[in-house]
Design an enzyme around this catalytic site. Structure first.
Site, PDB file in Angstrom:
ATOM      1  N   LYS A 146      -0.789 -29.343  12.806  1.00 43.37           N
ATOM      2  CA  LYS A 146      -1.678 -28.854  13.865  1.00 43.37           C
ATOM      3  C   LYS A 146      -2.229 -27.468  13.520  1.00 43.37           C
ATOM      4  CE  LYS A 146       0.341 -31.639  17.527  1.00 43.37           C
ATOM      5  NZ  LYS A 146       0.975 -31.736  18.837  1.00 43.37           N
TER       6      LYS A 146
ATOM      7  N   ARG B 154       4.843 -31.962  11.942  1.00 42.29           N
ATOM      8  CA  ARG B 154       3.828 -32.239  12.974  1.00 42.29           C
ATOM      9  C   ARG B 154       3.180 -30.938  13.447  1.00 42.29           C
ATOM     10  NH1 ARG B 154       7.119 -34.416  16.820  1.00 42.29           N
ATOM     11  NH2 ARG B 154       7.187 -32.506  18.062  1.00 42.29           N
TER      12      ARG B 154
ATOM     13  N   GLY C 282       3.940  -3.259   8.423  1.00 41.80           N
ATOM     14  CA  GLY C 282       4.005  -4.695   8.124  1.00 41.80           C
ATOM     15  C   GLY C 282       2.951  -5.486   8.883  1.00 41.80           C
TER      16      GLY C 282
ATOM     17  N   GLY D  76      -0.529  -4.816   9.219  1.00 40.92           N
ATOM     18  CA  GLY D  76      -1.753  -5.021   8.436  1.00 40.92           C
ATOM     19  C   GLY D  76      -1.539  -6.031   7.327  1.00 40.92           C
TER      20      GLY D  76
ATOM     21  N   CYS E 288       3.409  -2.966   4.092  1.00 44.60           N
ATOM     22  CA  CYS E 288       2.574  -1.804   4.422  1.00 44.60           C
ATOM     23  C   CYS E 288       3.428  -0.905   5.310  1.00 44.60           C
ATOM     24  CB  CYS E 288       1.256  -2.222   5.075  1.00 44.60           C
ATOM     25  SG  CYS E 288       1.419  -3.067   6.654  1.00 44.60           S
ATOM     26  N   GLY E 289       2.837   0.054   5.969  1.00 42.53           N
ATOM     27  CA  GLY E 289       3.653   0.982   6.755  1.00 42.53           C
ATOM     28  C   GLY E 289       4.419   0.280   7.865  1.00 42.53           C
TER      29      GLY E 289
ATOM     30  N   ASP F 202       0.857  -1.189   0.000  1.00 43.76           N
ATOM     31  CA  ASP F 202       0.000   0.000   0.000  1.00 43.76           C
ATOM     32  C   ASP F 202       0.897   1.245   0.000  1.00 43.76           C
ATOM     33  OD1 ASP F 202       1.010   0.260   2.560  1.00 43.76           O
ATOM     34  OD2 ASP F 202      -0.944   0.395   3.553  1.00 43.76           O
TER      35      ASP F 202
HETATM   36  C1  RB5 Z   1      -1.469   3.022   6.356  1.00 43.01           C
HETATM   37  O1  RB5 Z   1      -1.358   4.340   6.712  1.00 43.01           O
HETATM   38  C2  RB5 Z   1      -0.956   2.079   7.419  1.00 43.01           C
HETATM   39  O2  RB5 Z   1      -1.888   1.989   8.445  1.00 43.01           O
HETATM   40  C3  RB5 Z   1      -0.684   0.739   6.806  1.00 43.01           C
HETATM   41  O3  RB5 Z   1       0.264   0.881   5.803  1.00 43.01           O
HETATM   42  C4  RB5 Z   1      -0.113  -0.320   7.716  1.00 43.01           C
HETATM   43  O4  RB5 Z   1       0.920   0.168   8.490  1.00 43.01           O
HETATM   44  C5  RB5 Z   1      -1.068  -1.083   8.499  1.00 43.01           C
HETATM   45  O5  RB5 Z   1      -0.671  -1.999   9.242  1.00 43.01           O
END
Ligand code: RB5
Length: 147
Positions: free
Chosen positions: A141, A137, A69, A71, A66-67, A8
């Protein structure tokens, strides 16, 4: 290997840096976007298609940014069969593959500098799952929880 990348706005700059880096290592790269910087875009729109491509083996490994990591890893792990983790250290970058068969490396574009990111990516891509009985294993799980 065939590598998928996705980011993103928080990871866009780092994705644009690692793309030529991956090509220089002779990997085939599929870019799942974003294809331009848009401060209002949403990481699931790029990370989920990448994760689905990893799950159906269209690509071998993924790198989701993402910003932070966070999300990216939360979203990627919603796809059955995917094993994604936010990685910030060299040991986990290779051990996650060796022991846990990690298939998507998640990075924080606002957290990890590009040289460190390249080291983490190199460790991740050079590592192979050992297939040891105890790891299989444990993975079984985990897989029992997948639908
Ligand atoms: C976006 O501003 C930010 O929230 C997204 O990139 C990320 O860091 C989410 O975990």
């Amino acid at each position: 290997m065939k590598i998928g990348i996705a980011a993103d706005h928080g990871g866009y700059e780092l994705k644009e840096i690692i793309h030529p880096f991956l090509l220089s290592l002779k990997h085939e790269v599929k870019d799942f976007g974003a294809y331009s910087f848009d401060k209002d875009d949403d990481y699931p729109d790029f990370v989920l298609p990448l994760a689905k491509a990893v799950a159906n083996k269209e690509i071998d490994r993924g790198i989701a940014i993402c910003g932070s990591g966070v999300g990216a890893s939360v979203a990627a792990n919603k796809i059955s069969g995917v094993r994604a983790a936010l990685i910030t250290d060299y040991f986990s970058a290779h051990q996650g593959v060796e022991d846990d068969d990690l298939t998507i490396l998640c990075l924080g574009g606002r957290v990890t500098g590009y040289m460190a990111a390249e080291d983490l990516i190199t460790a991740f891509l050079n590592a192979r799952f050992t297939g040891a009985e105890r790891h299989l294993r444990r993975l079984k799980k985990v897989q029992l929880q997948e639908k």
